[in-house]
Design a protein around this motif. Structure first.
Motif, PDB file in Angstrom:
ATOM      1  N   PRO A  45       4.246  19.062  37.417  1.00 21.78           N
ATOM      2  CA  PRO A  45       3.931  18.582  36.070  1.00 21.78           C
ATOM      3  C   PRO A  45       3.439  17.133  36.114  1.00 21.78           C
ATOM      4  O   PRO A  45       4.039  16.298  36.783  1.00 21.78           O
ATOM      5  N   GLY A  46       2.349  16.869  35.455  1.00 22.07           N
ATOM      6  CA  GLY A  46       1.801  15.514  35.385  1.00 22.07           C
ATOM      7  C   GLY A  46       0.879  15.155  36.531  1.00 22.07           C
ATOM      8  O   GLY A  46       0.175  14.148  36.458  1.00 22.07           O
ATOM      9  N   GLU A  47       0.861  15.972  37.592  1.00 22.79           N
ATOM     10  CA  GLU A  47       0.031  15.633  38.755  1.00 22.79           C
ATOM     11  C   GLU A  47      -1.435  16.024  38.565  1.00 22.79           C
ATOM     12  O   GLU A  47      -1.750  16.986  37.863  1.00 22.79           O
ATOM     13  N   LEU A  82      -8.548  19.873  33.361  1.00 22.83           N
ATOM     14  CA  LEU A  82      -9.279  19.024  34.306  1.00 22.83           C
ATOM     15  C   LEU A  82      -8.831  17.567  34.169  1.00 22.83           C
ATOM     16  O   LEU A  82      -8.645  17.069  33.059  1.00 22.83           O
ATOM     17  N   GLY A  83      -8.724  16.905  35.298  1.00 20.45           N
ATOM     18  CA  GLY A  83      -8.286  15.507  35.317  1.00 20.45           C
ATOM     19  C   GLY A  83      -9.277  14.601  34.616  1.00 20.45           C
ATOM     20  O   GLY A  83      -8.904  13.544  34.093  1.00 20.45           O
ATOM     21  N   ASN A  84     -10.547  15.021  34.616  1.00 19.51           N
ATOM     22  CA  ASN A  84     -11.570  14.248  33.904  1.00 19.51           C
ATOM     23  C   ASN A  84     -11.921  14.916  32.559  1.00 19.51           C
ATOM     24  O   ASN A  84     -12.933  14.566  31.950  1.00 19.51           O
ATOM     25  N   LEU A  85     -11.125  15.870  32.146  1.00 15.58           N
ATOM     26  CA  LEU A  85     -11.318  16.641  30.903  1.00 15.58           C
ATOM     27  C   LEU A  85     -12.562  17.513  30.971  1.00 15.58           C
ATOM     28  O   LEU A  85     -12.482  18.714  30.732  1.00 15.58           O
ATOM     29  N   VAL A  86     -13.695  16.938  31.300  1.00 17.85           N
ATOM     30  CA  VAL A  86     -14.938  17.682  31.528  1.00 17.85           C
ATOM     31  C   VAL A  86     -15.620  17.034  32.723  1.00 17.85           C
ATOM     32  O   VAL A  86     -15.640  15.809  32.829  1.00 17.85           O
ATOM     33  N   GLY A  87     -16.153  17.827  33.625  1.00 15.84           N
ATOM     34  CA  GLY A  87     -16.917  17.274  34.747  1.00 15.84           C
ATOM     35  C   GLY A  87     -18.399  17.410  34.449  1.00 15.84           C
ATOM     36  O   GLY A  87     -18.834  18.434  33.893  1.00 15.84           O
ATOM     37  N   LEU A  88     -19.157  16.398  34.784  1.00 13.91           N
ATOM     38  CA  LEU A  88     -20.610  16.447  34.576  1.00 13.91           C
ATOM     39  C   LEU A  88     -21.299  16.383  35.935  1.00 13.91           C
ATOM     40  O   LEU A  88     -21.052  15.460  36.722  1.00 13.91           O
ATOM     41  N   GLY A 105       1.154  20.498  31.950  1.00 12.28           N
ATOM     42  CA  GLY A 105       2.269  21.329  31.483  1.00 12.28           C
ATOM     43  C   GLY A 105       3.616  20.814  31.972  1.00 12.28           C
ATOM     44  O   GLY A 105       3.736  19.704  32.496  1.00 12.28           O
ATOM     45  N   GLN A 106       4.622  21.657  31.804  1.00 12.62           N
ATOM     46  CA  GLN A 106       6.015  21.275  32.095  1.00 12.62           C
ATOM     47  C   GLN A 106       6.525  21.937  33.371  1.00 12.62           C
ATOM     48  O   GLN A 106       7.649  21.683  33.785  1.00 12.62           O
ATOM     49  N   THR A 107       5.717  22.830  33.946  1.00 14.11           N
ATOM     50  CA  THR A 107       6.192  23.547  35.132  1.00 14.11           C
ATOM     51  C   THR A 107       5.179  23.411  36.264  1.00 14.11           C
ATOM     52  O   THR A 107       3.988  23.244  36.031  1.00 14.11           O
ATOM     53  N   THR A 108       5.688  23.495  37.487  1.00 12.01           N
ATOM     54  CA  THR A 108       4.821  23.406  38.662  1.00 12.01           C
ATOM     55  C   THR A 108       3.877  24.603  38.686  1.00 12.01           C
ATOM     56  O   THR A 108       4.275  25.726  38.362  1.00 12.01           O
ATOM     57  N   PHE A 109       2.631  24.354  39.056  1.00 14.70           N
ATOM     58  CA  PHE A 109       1.637  25.419  39.163  1.00 14.70           C
ATOM     59  C   PHE A 109       1.132  25.454  40.598  1.00 14.70           C
ATOM     60  O   PHE A 109       0.773  24.417  41.162  1.00 14.70           O
ATOM     61  N   VAL A 110       1.128  26.637  41.187  1.00 13.06           N
ATOM     62  CA  VAL A 110       0.690  26.763  42.578  1.00 13.06           C
ATOM     63  C   VAL A 110      -0.736  27.309  42.589  1.00 13.06           C
ATOM     64  O   VAL A 110      -1.007  28.379  42.026  1.00 13.06           O
TER      65      VAL A 110
END
Ligand SMILES: O=c1ccn([C@H]2C[C@H](O)[C@@H](COP(=O)(O)OP(=O)(O)OP(=O)(O)O)O2)c(=O)[nH]1
Ligand SMILES: [Mg+2]
Length: 152
Positions: A45-47, A82-88, A105-110
């Protein structure tokens, strides 16, 4: 309209283990991009992490670009956007297509190798040149914005 775009395979697994991006249906706007990974990646979460796609494209036409967008299922159900919300993707970019994924989110995603983690959409582009003026021709809206017309 179909447009030919040059593509380079940077990872030999693309085209065999991991399929090339393709439209899933005749009416699809987006081409899913896959995480070209050797092993799964845990996104806490948060990564945020930058994922390679194993592909490069060269659009080569200033009147076209591509945008990378989240997949709605990942974004809505798992909070993976996406970390940049939208990639161009600029038409002159020739490097590897990269996808910044953010677990909001609140849970780890693999993320598994080959998983479809985002989608790419080709879009027409108009490049503008500026015409410097002192005053604009009047418009109905004028300077009103940011909700000035109310909510209903
Ligand atoms: O999600 C993305 C966003 C960008 N790019 C590549 C293609 C794009 O043409 C280039 C530069 O992107 P952008 O202009 O958004 O980033 P910048 O931070 O302004 O970098 P630069 O100084 O290289 O323009 O990076 C990707 O592979 N994936
Ligand atoms: Mg830039």
């Amino acid at each position: 309209m179909m447009k030919k775009i040059d593509i380079k395979i940077l990872d030999p697994r693309i085209g065999s283990t991991f399929p090339l991006p393709a439209y899933a249906t005749p009416g699809s706007a987006g081409l899913d991009l896959r995480a070209c990974l050797d092993a799964s990646v845990e996104l806490k979460p948060g990564e945020t992490t930058l994922l390679p796609t194993g592909l490069a494209i060269h659009i080569g036409d200033a009147n076209l670009a591509a945008v990378i967008l989240p997949r709605s299922g990942l974004g809505h159900k798992h909070g993976v956007v996406l970390g940049n919300l939208v990639g161009l993707i600029d038409s002159d970019y020739q490097g590897q297509l990269m996808v910044s994924v953010w677990n909001r989110g609140q849970t780890t995603f693999v993320i598994e190798p080959g998983e479809r983690i985002a989608q790419m959409v080709f879009v027409p582009i108009v490049q503008a040149e500026f015409n410097l003026v002192e005053d604009f021709d009047a418009s109905e809206r004028g300077e009103g914005g940011f909700g000035h017309s109310g909510r209903q």
